[in-house]
Design an enzyme around this catalytic site. Structure first.
Site, PDB file in Angstrom:
ATOM      1  N   VAL A 155      18.699  14.670  29.814  1.00 28.52           N
ATOM      2  CA  VAL A 155      19.595  14.021  30.772  1.00 28.52           C
ATOM      3  C   VAL A 155      20.424  15.017  31.587  1.00 28.52           C
ATOM      4  O   VAL A 155      20.938  14.679  32.638  1.00 28.52           O
ATOM      5  CB  VAL A 155      20.542  13.015  30.080  1.00 28.52           C
ATOM      6  CG1 VAL A 155      19.783  11.799  29.589  1.00 28.52           C
ATOM      7  CG2 VAL A 155      21.300  13.679  28.938  1.00 28.52           C
ATOM      8  N   LYS A 156      20.611  16.215  31.048  1.00 28.86           N
ATOM      9  CA  LYS A 156      21.347  17.299  31.737  1.00 28.86           C
ATOM     10  C   LYS A 156      22.709  16.831  32.243  1.00 28.86           C
ATOM     11  O   LYS A 156      23.129  17.163  33.355  1.00 28.86           O
ATOM     12  CB  LYS A 156      20.517  17.872  32.885  1.00 28.86           C
ATOM     13  CG  LYS A 156      19.215  18.522  32.432  1.00 28.86           C
ATOM     14  CD  LYS A 156      18.484  19.173  33.588  1.00 28.86           C
ATOM     15  CE  LYS A 156      17.209  19.863  33.144  1.00 28.86           C
ATOM     16  NZ  LYS A 156      16.158  18.893  32.761  1.00 28.86           N
TER      17      LYS A 156
END
Length: 292
Positions: A104-105
Site C-alpha cells: 500500500v506504500k
C-alpha cells in the site's frame, strides 16, 4: 519444499516469516491485476475480470509461496467492488497458509497515519494483513502509530529505503549532516526497532534488487547486516534481476531477503497448472539463497 504446510499464526511477524521461509523458500509472489495482464488472460478490465484474475492467482500462488503481495492500487482502481475483491484475496491467501504483505506504500502524519494503521494493521480490520509497505519520507517517526501497532499485534512493516526507480536517486541518496544517505537513515531506524528480536525483527526495508552492490556493501552502504529484519527485494524476474544479482547485491544478508516477482509469474496464467509450474520454478531457483 513442494507441498509445504501452512506456517503457524502465533508469535511475532519475524518468527512467522522465518518459519514460512524455512517451509516454502523466500519467494514473495506478487498479485498485480494490471490491466494488461487481465487482457492477456482473456478477461475484461472491470471488477468482474479483476475478481476472476485475483482469486485464480491467489489460489495458486498462496498454496506455493511463503509470502504473497497484493498490489492495492490495482484493486483500488475499481472502487468499492475492487476493495471487496481485495478483502477476499487477503482471506483466501491466509487460508492457504501464505503470509500476506499488502503493498500500500502509505505514509502520513498524526491522526491520518493512525487511521491507516487501523485500516491495515488492527486485528479484525477487513483489510488487515500480516505486513504492509510504508513510505517513511515524511519522517520515520511519523510512522510511529503503525510501527507500534505492528509490534504490539505481531504484524510487520516494510519501509521504503532504497528503491531502484531512477526518480528516487536524488531523494534517497541525499546526504544528511552526519554523512549518511537518507536511505541509510531509514535502515538504521528499522535496525533500532529490531534490536534484540529473534530470529528477526518485524520492521523490514525495501531495497531494489537491481541497485548497485556498492550501495549495500562497504562503510558507505546501507549496513543491512545490522538490520536484524527482512529485506523485500523487488526487481527479480521481469525487471531483470537474477539469483546471481541477488548474491552480488545482498551478499551475507541473503537468508533475510525476500525476492519479489509478480508479472514474470502471472504471465503464465490463466492455466492453473502453468501458473503453478512457474511459481515452483521461481521458488526452487531461489532455494539456494537459503540453503546454499
Amino acid at each position: 519444499m513442494a507441498g509445504a504446510g501452512a506456517p503457524g499464526r502465533g508469535g511475532s511477524f519475524g518468527r512467522r516469516l522465518a518459519a514460512a521461509v524455512a517451509a516454502r523458500g523466500p519467494l514473495c509472489a506478487g498479485i498485480d491485476p494490471h490491466p494488461a495482464l487481465l487482457e492477456a488472460w482473456g478477461l475484461p478490465v472491470d471488477a468482474g475480470g479483476l475478481e476472476r484474475f485475483a482469486l485464480a492467482a491467489t489460489e495458486v500462488l498462496a498454496a506455493e509461496a511463503a509470502v504473497v503481495k497484493p498490489q492495492s492500487a490495482f484493486f483500488e482502481a475499481h472502487g468499492a467492488a475492487g476493495i471487496a475483491v481485495l478483502e477476499r484475496v487477503l482471506a483466501h491467501a491466509r487460508q492457504a497458509g501464505a503470509l500476506v504483505l499488502l503493498d500500500v506504500k502509505r505514509g502520513d502524519i498524526g491522526s491520518t497515519m493512525a487511521a491507516y494503521t487501523a485500516a491495515y494493521l488492527a486485528d479484525g480490520a477487513p483489510l488487515a494483513a500480516d505486513a504492509v509497505t510504508l513510505s517513511p519520507y515524511l519522517g520515520v517517526e511519523a510512522l510511529a502509530p503503525a510501527l507500534d501497532a505492528a509490534e504490539r499485534e505481531g504484524r510487520g512493516v516494510f519501509l521504503l529505503a532504497r528503491t531502484s526507480n531512477p526518480e528516487a536517486d536524488r531523494v534517497q541518496r541525499a546526504r544528511l549532516p552526519d554523512g549518511r544517505t537518507l536511505a541509510r537513515s531509514v535502515v538504521d531506524a528499522a535496525a533500532r526497532r529490531n534490536a534484540g528480536a529473534t530470529p528477526l525483527g518485524g520492521v523490514g526495508v525495501v531495497v531494489g534488487a537491481t541497485i548497485a552492490a556498492a550501495e549495500v556493501a562497504g562503510p558507505d552502504g546501507l549496513d543491512l547486516g545490522a538490520l536484524n529484519g527482512p529485506v523485500l527485494a523487488p526487481g527479480f524476474g521481469a525487471q531483470g534481476a537474477t539469483v546471481s544479482d541477488l548474491r552480488r547485491v545482498f551478499g551475507p544478508v541473503l537468508p533475510a531477503v525476500l525476492p519479489a516477482s509478480s508479472r514474470d509469474i502471472l504471465r503464465h496464467g490463466p492455466d492453473p497448472a502453468a501458473l503453478a509450474a512457474a511459481v515452483r520454478r521461481t521458488r526452487d531457483a531461489l532455494a539456494e539463497l537459503v540453503t546454499g
